[in-house]
Structure formats: structure tokens, C-alpha cells
Design a protein around this motif. Structure first.
Motif, PDB file in Angstrom:
ATOM      1  N   THR A  55       0.806  -1.217   0.000  1.00 66.41           N
ATOM      2  CA  THR A  55       0.000   0.000   0.000  1.00 66.41           C
ATOM      3  C   THR A  55       0.846   1.278   0.000  1.00 66.41           C
ATOM      4  O   THR A  55       0.424   2.287  -0.549  1.00 66.41           O
ATOM      5  CB  THR A  55      -0.924   0.017   1.228  1.00 66.41           C
ATOM      6  OG1 THR A  55      -0.138  -0.117   2.424  1.00 66.41           O
ATOM      7  CG2 THR A  55      -1.932  -1.127   1.157  1.00 66.41           C
ATOM      8  N   GLN A  70       1.014  11.901   0.790  1.00 62.18           N
ATOM      9  CA  GLN A  70       0.245  10.789   0.225  1.00 62.18           C
ATOM     10  C   GLN A  70      -1.030  10.548   1.023  1.00 62.18           C
ATOM     11  O   GLN A  70      -2.097  10.247   0.452  1.00 62.18           O
ATOM     12  CB  GLN A  70       1.097   9.511   0.182  1.00 62.18           C
ATOM     13  CG  GLN A  70       2.276   9.558  -0.781  1.00 62.18           C
ATOM     14  CD  GLN A  70       1.851   9.477  -2.236  1.00 62.18           C
ATOM     15  OE1 GLN A  70       0.675   9.370  -2.556  1.00 62.18           O
ATOM     16  NE2 GLN A  70       2.826   9.520  -3.148  1.00 62.18           N
ATOM     17  N   LEU A  74      -5.035  10.827  -0.330  1.00 60.78           N
ATOM     18  CA  LEU A  74      -6.100   9.840  -0.155  1.00 60.78           C
ATOM     19  C   LEU A  74      -7.347  10.468   0.454  1.00 60.78           C
ATOM     20  O   LEU A  74      -8.473  10.071   0.147  1.00 60.78           O
ATOM     21  CB  LEU A  74      -5.610   8.698   0.735  1.00 60.78           C
ATOM     22  CG  LEU A  74      -4.575   7.748   0.141  1.00 60.78           C
ATOM     23  CD1 LEU A  74      -4.149   6.718   1.169  1.00 60.78           C
ATOM     24  CD2 LEU A  74      -5.130   7.060  -1.094  1.00 60.78           C
ATOM     25  N   ASN A  77      -8.200  14.259  -2.450  1.00 57.27           N
ATOM     26  CA  ASN A  77      -8.084  14.441  -3.899  1.00 57.27           C
ATOM     27  C   ASN A  77      -9.440  14.289  -4.577  1.00 57.27           C
ATOM     28  O   ASN A  77     -10.163  13.292  -4.343  1.00 57.27           O
ATOM     29  CB  ASN A  77      -7.084  13.433  -4.479  1.00 57.27           C
ATOM     30  CG  ASN A  77      -6.883  13.634  -5.963  1.00 57.27           C
ATOM     31  OD1 ASN A  77      -7.579  13.063  -6.786  1.00 57.27           O
ATOM     32  ND2 ASN A  77      -5.916  14.480  -6.304  1.00 57.27           N
ATOM     33  N   LEU A  80      -9.790  11.229  -7.130  1.00 53.51           N
ATOM     34  CA  LEU A  80      -9.916   9.961  -6.423  1.00 53.51           C
ATOM     35  C   LEU A  80     -11.316   9.807  -5.842  1.00 53.51           C
ATOM     36  O   LEU A  80     -11.899   8.709  -5.865  1.00 53.51           O
ATOM     37  CB  LEU A  80      -8.855   9.872  -5.323  1.00 53.51           C
ATOM     38  CG  LEU A  80      -8.725   8.519  -4.608  1.00 53.51           C
ATOM     39  CD1 LEU A  80      -8.433   7.413  -5.613  1.00 53.51           C
ATOM     40  CD2 LEU A  80      -7.630   8.583  -3.563  1.00 53.51           C
ATOM     41  N   LEU A  84     -14.003   6.843  -6.703  1.00 52.67           N
ATOM     42  CA  LEU A  84     -14.650   6.067  -5.650  1.00 52.67           C
ATOM     43  C   LEU A  84     -16.165   6.074  -5.834  1.00 52.67           C
ATOM     44  O   LEU A  84     -16.831   5.043  -5.686  1.00 52.67           O
ATOM     45  CB  LEU A  84     -14.285   6.637  -4.276  1.00 52.67           C
ATOM     46  CG  LEU A  84     -14.995   5.990  -3.078  1.00 52.67           C
ATOM     47  CD1 LEU A  84     -14.615   4.523  -2.960  1.00 52.67           C
ATOM     48  CD2 LEU A  84     -14.674   6.730  -1.790  1.00 52.67           C
ATOM     49  N   LEU A 168     -10.505   2.175  -9.872  1.00 54.26           N
ATOM     50  CA  LEU A 168     -10.237   2.986  -8.681  1.00 54.26           C
ATOM     51  C   LEU A 168      -8.790   2.813  -8.231  1.00 54.26           C
ATOM     52  O   LEU A 168      -8.094   3.792  -7.933  1.00 54.26           O
ATOM     53  CB  LEU A 168     -11.198   2.599  -7.562  1.00 54.26           C
ATOM     54  CG  LEU A 168     -10.983   3.270  -6.201  1.00 54.26           C
ATOM     55  CD1 LEU A 168     -11.067   4.789  -6.301  1.00 54.26           C
ATOM     56  CD2 LEU A 168     -11.992   2.747  -5.178  1.00 54.26           C
ATOM     57  N   GLN A 172      -5.902   5.662  -8.246  1.00 50.98           N
ATOM     58  CA  GLN A 172      -5.153   5.936  -7.023  1.00 50.98           C
ATOM     59  C   GLN A 172      -3.651   5.793  -7.257  1.00 50.98           C
ATOM     60  O   GLN A 172      -2.860   6.654  -6.833  1.00 50.98           O
ATOM     61  CB  GLN A 172      -5.613   4.984  -5.915  1.00 50.98           C
ATOM     62  CG  GLN A 172      -4.891   5.187  -4.589  1.00 50.98           C
ATOM     63  CD  GLN A 172      -5.517   4.372  -3.467  1.00 50.98           C
ATOM     64  OE1 GLN A 172      -6.735   4.303  -3.342  1.00 50.98           O
ATOM     65  NE2 GLN A 172      -4.685   3.733  -2.659  1.00 50.98           N
ATOM     66  N   GLN A 176      -0.968   8.789  -6.960  1.00 50.26           N
ATOM     67  CA  GLN A 176       0.136   8.647  -6.010  1.00 50.26           C
ATOM     68  C   GLN A 176       1.477   8.746  -6.724  1.00 50.26           C
ATOM     69  O   GLN A 176       2.418   9.363  -6.199  1.00 50.26           O
ATOM     70  CB  GLN A 176       0.017   7.309  -5.271  1.00 50.26           C
ATOM     71  CG  GLN A 176      -1.137   7.265  -4.279  1.00 50.26           C
ATOM     72  CD  GLN A 176      -1.367   5.872  -3.721  1.00 50.26           C
ATOM     73  OE1 GLN A 176      -1.043   4.868  -4.362  1.00 50.26           O
ATOM     74  NE2 GLN A 176      -1.924   5.797  -2.534  1.00 50.26           N
ATOM     75  N   HIS A 478      -9.378   2.882  -0.154  1.00 53.97           N
ATOM     76  CA  HIS A 478      -9.846   4.267  -0.012  1.00 53.97           C
ATOM     77  C   HIS A 478     -11.358   4.259   0.134  1.00 53.97           C
ATOM     78  O   HIS A 478     -12.085   3.938  -0.782  1.00 53.97           O
ATOM     79  CB  HIS A 478      -9.444   5.080  -1.232  1.00 53.97           C
ATOM     80  CG  HIS A 478      -9.920   6.514  -1.162  1.00 53.97           C
ATOM     81  ND1 HIS A 478      -9.466   7.388  -0.215  1.00 53.97           N
ATOM     82  CD2 HIS A 478     -10.823   7.182  -1.916  1.00 53.97           C
ATOM     83  CE1 HIS A 478     -10.048   8.562  -0.397  1.00 53.97           C
ATOM     84  NE2 HIS A 478     -10.887   8.450  -1.429  1.00 53.97           N
TER      85      HIS A 478
END
Length: 486
Positions: A55, A70, A74, A77, A80, A84, A168, A172, A176, A478
């Protein structure tokens, strides 16, 4: 035989027919996979337990501030969060499709005041013109999945939900990696600013030296002009680099979901070590890249949709049951004499549709071919990205050795030129040329170091960043409720 008995006898037949499935047997599209990567470079082959962190792969760079950024990405953002929401939508649609496995049950009640026409056909002379009707009852309807229509629809929904879960993860990973890339680029600009500031300080001292010598009549004003040109040029380079840093800082602010006007990252010039990146055999890339998993799941979804389209050629069987009470008086509604019920199957079959079903099956097959071609394209592109970044890191590693040697030699030449100039054994043009060469060599060495770090980020991204296809069966990490790191 009573209707209810015929209905019960039809159930076993329906259950047997429900085992049919019209979707083709699914096979993952074949793609060429080499036994090993062509450009291994300085990297070693990974052992079974030697993999990237699942992760927090960015922790390999050993930077606490990057870890914090980072976590903020999560939590905040926007891209992101949108990915989701799309995943949650796909999950809801899958649950909607799965509801087709179960009967639909409803209940109803009503109270109606009615009046019959005096001239209604076959109306009894003694029947009242005005009367009340009270009803209470329940209905059950169940479509028997004779040809796998429901099962293929559910399978397609499950495959799409898994594909969006991989989407997703892919979004992510991409975000990242972008954050890590921007942050390492920012650190490289900090090092450049430090080098340029050191050069400004050194060139300012050199200018003072030429001014002192010129005041004593030892050197001409040409030396002063050259020293001033060098100083002004480097100060301009510092300002341009500072502008690049500001842009990079703003880009990081957007990634972590903050206003660029309120976001600041202090300068940090310590060197970032190049992390070791374990390389598994190429075949594992198919299990480690979320975009590959998403493309494969959509291929499976398209295959299931062929079964859905084919099932339209066959009749649909629905089992219906109704029961309740009907009375003209509310007081005795729920009594045995007022009990009513209806029970029986219904069969629906389209005899002519003008070629619609044939076209739907052809479209589903073409969609499956398209999904398979896209899957192969994603796989080939993934291998290209790995090979490109392996080759880049390999070549940059060799270039770094020579560039560091060039930087050392250029600094030594500058030191000699300055010493000779102070004793009158060299002109200031020699000093200027040595200054320019030393600055360029040192700046190039810093740039190569930053390029290596950024290439390593892209290699990790190309390798899947520690993600595994096993995570498709798990809830995405997430969940939208992550709190920001410090």
C-alpha cells in the motif's frame, strides 16, 4: 387436474431448464509474455517474498513529508473521490442485477366508492347503482431464469463492479505516482536553487575581487564586466528555477486537495536515495497492474453480455401468485367468504422483431472482440512502459558516473583558474569559462539524479505499485473517510 397442481408440476421443469447458459465459455485473451525483461540494468530479480510494499510503496524513498502528502491525497483528492463514487455506483448496479434472482413481492389495499350505469349490459335490476369495494392482498411474481439471462446479467454486473474497483486502484496509483514524481522534482529544484545560490555567492566574491584589482589598476574594466555578466546570469537562472518550483508546489497542492494560495512546502536539499526495486518475472505483471485487471474484467463482462443477448431468442417464463380479500363492507373484509386468489404461470415469446435480436447478438460479439483487443493493447503497453523505464534507469546510471566525474574535474579546473588569475597567470576569460563549465557540470549531475528518481517512480507505477489482482475481491482501501496526515 387442478390449475394449482399443474403449476406445482411445472416448477421442477423450470428448475431444470434454469441450468441453461447461453454465454460462450470465457477465456482470457492470449497475449505474448516474455520469460524475462530485456533491460534488467542495476535491478535484481525478485524472490517470492521480495515485493514492493502493498500500500505504501513510496515509503521506499524514506521521506516522511512525502508520506504525509500521500495521506492527504487519499483524504482530499477530487479525482480519487470521483473514481470512488463511480465504483460505488457500479456496486449498486451489481446489487440491482442480483435482485433478479429473487421474487418480487408486493402488497396492496384499497377502498373504492363506485356507481354502475343504469344501462350497463346484463345489469341485474336489483343490483344497487352505488356500492363500496374494499380490497387487501399480496402479489408475488418470479421470472424463472430458463436461459441464464439473469445469471449472465449478474455476471456482467459483477465483472463491471470488479473492473471499476480496478479502475479505482489504477486512478489511485496514477495519482500517487504523480504526487511522488512532482515531489521528487520539487526536491531536485531545491537542490538546483541551492547550487545556484552558492554560485551567486561565489560569483559575487569574484566580482568584488575584479573590482578591487581594477581599482588598483591591475586589471581592466573588461574583467569587471565579465564578472558582472556571470553574476547577473546566475541570478536570472535562480529566479527562473524558483518560478518552476512555485509551479510544481502548486501542482502538488491540487493533488492533495488544497488551495495553492494557502499551500507551502519548505525547501529541503538532502539527497534522496534511489530505492531498490525488485523485479518479478514478466508474467506476474498481468496480476500486478490494476489497469490490466480492469481490461480483463471488461472482457469477461462483454462475454457474459453475449449470453444476455442470446437469451432474447427464447421465451420467458414468469410465475405469478395473488391472494387477498375483497368485500363491499369494510367490517367483514378479512373473513373466509371474502378470500380471493389467482395462481399460474405466463409465457412470453417474441415471434417477429425485424432482426433486432440478431443485431443485438452481433453487437455483443463485436463488443467482446473490442474488449479483447483493448485488453491485449493494455498488456503490450504495460510491458513497453516497464522496458522503457528499465532502459532509462540503466542508461541514466551509466551517465551519472561520467557526469559526476565531469563535475569533479570542472570544479578542479575552476579552482586552478581562480588561483592563476589571482597571481596574474591567467585571464578572467579563463575564469568565466571554468565557472560556466563547473556550474553546467554540477547542474547536470543534479538533473541526472532527479531524472533517476523520477524514472524509478514511473517504473514502480509500471510494475503496479504493489497492487495485486487478489484485491479485486476486497473492499478498496480508499473509503472516502481517511483523515489527512500531519
Amino acid at each position: 387436474m387442478r390449475r394449482a397442481d399443474r403449476f406445482l408440476l411445472a416448477l421442477p421443469v423450470a428448475v431444470v431448464l434454469a441450468g441453461c447458459n447461453l454465454a460462450p465459455a470465457y477465456k482470457v485473451p492470449a497475449t505474448p509474455v516474455a520469460e524475462q525483461y530485456k533491460d534488467i540494468g542495476p535491478w535484481v530479480q525478485a524472490q517470492p517474498a521480495d515485493q514492493l510494499p502493498r500500500t505504501d510503496w513510496w515509503s521506499s524513498y524514506g521521506d516522511h513529508r512525502l508520506d504525509q502528502l500521500q495521506q492527504r491525497l487519499l483524504a482530499h483528492n477530487a479525482d480519487l473521490a470521483a473514481a470512488l463514487a463511480h465504483y460505488q455506483q457500479a456496486q449498486a448496479l451489481f446489487r440491482e442485477a442480483r435482485s433478479g434472482y429473487f421474487p418480487q413481492i408486493g402488497a396492496s389495499a384499497g377502498a373504492v366508492r363506485q356507481r354502475q350505469s343504469d344501462t350497463a349490459p346484463m345489469r341485474s335490476p336489483t343490483a344497487p347503482a352505488d356500492y363500496d369495494t374494499y380490497t387487501a392482498g399480496a402479489q408475488l411474481s418470479y421470472e424463472v431464469d430458463l436461459w441464464g439471462h439473469v445469471r449472465d446479467t449478474v455476471a456482467a454486473g459483477r465483472d463491471e463492479a470488479q473492473a471499476t474497483a480496478a479502475d479505482l486502484a489504477s486512478v489511485q496509483l496514477s495519482l500517487q505516482a504523480q504526487l511522488a514524481d512532482d515531489y521528487l522534482a520539487l526536491r531536485g529544484l531545491d537542490q538546483q536553487l541551492q547550487l545556484l545560490q552558492q554560485s551567486v555567492d561565489a560569483y559575487r566574491k569574484a566580482l568584488q575581487l575584479t573590482q578591487t584589482l581594477h581599482s588598483g589598476g591591475i586589471v581592466s574594466g573588461l574583467d569587471v564586466a565579465r564578472a558582472q555578466t556571470q553574476l547577473s546570469t546566475v541570478k536570472s537562472q535562480w529566479a527562473q528555477t524558483a518560478a518552476q518550483r512555485a509551479e510544481m508546489q502548486d501542482a502538488i497542492a491540487v493533488l492533495v486537495g488544497e488551495s495553492a494560495s494557502q499551500f507551502t512546502l519548505p525547501s529541503q536539499t538532502a539527497a534522496v536515495p534511489l530505492p531498490p526495486i525488485p523485479l518479478a518475472v514478466p508474467s506476474t505483471l498481468l496480476q500486478r497492474r490494476p489497469d490490466i485487471a480492469a481490461a480483463e474484467r471488461r472482457t469477461a463482462e462483454a462475454n457474459a453480455e453475449i449470453g444476455v443477448a442470446r437469451s432474447a431468442y427464447f421465451p420467458s417464463l414468469t410465475l405469478d401468485a395473488q391472494g387477498g380479500f375483497l368485500s363491499k363492507r369494510y367490517a367483514d373484509l378479512l373473513t373466509a367468504p371474502n378470500h380471493v386468489w389467482a395462481l399460474g404461470p405466463s409465457l412470453l415469446f417474441d415471434l417477429f422483431d425485424g432482426g433486432m435480436r440478431k443485431a443485438q447478438v452481433a453487437a455483443a460479439k463485436a463488443a467482446a472482440d473490442e474488449a479483447g483487443a483493448k485488453y491485449r493493447g493494455v498488456v503490450l503497453g504495460a510491458f513497453q512502459q516497464v522496458e522503457d523505464n528499465l532502459a532509462l534507469l540503466d542508461r541514466l546510471s551509466a551517465a551519472m558516473v561520467d557526469q559526476q566525474a565531469a563535475a569533479v574535474a570542472a570544479q578542479h579546473a575552476l579552482d586552478l583558474a581562480m588561483k592563476q588569475y589571482k597571481v596574474g597567470a591567467a585571464s578572467y576569460l579563463d575564469v568565466v569559462q571554468s565557472q560556466t563549465a563547473a556550474l553546467q557540470a554540477q547542474s547536470s549531475a543534479l538533473n541526472l539524479g532527479t531524472q533517476q528518481l523520477r524514472a524509478s517512480v514511473q517504473l514502480i507505477r509500471a510494475l503496479g505499485g504493489g497492487w495485486s489482482r487478489e484485491q479485486l475481491a476486497q473492499k478498496p482501501a480508499h473509503d472516502g473517510n481517511t483523515t489527512a496526515g500531519g
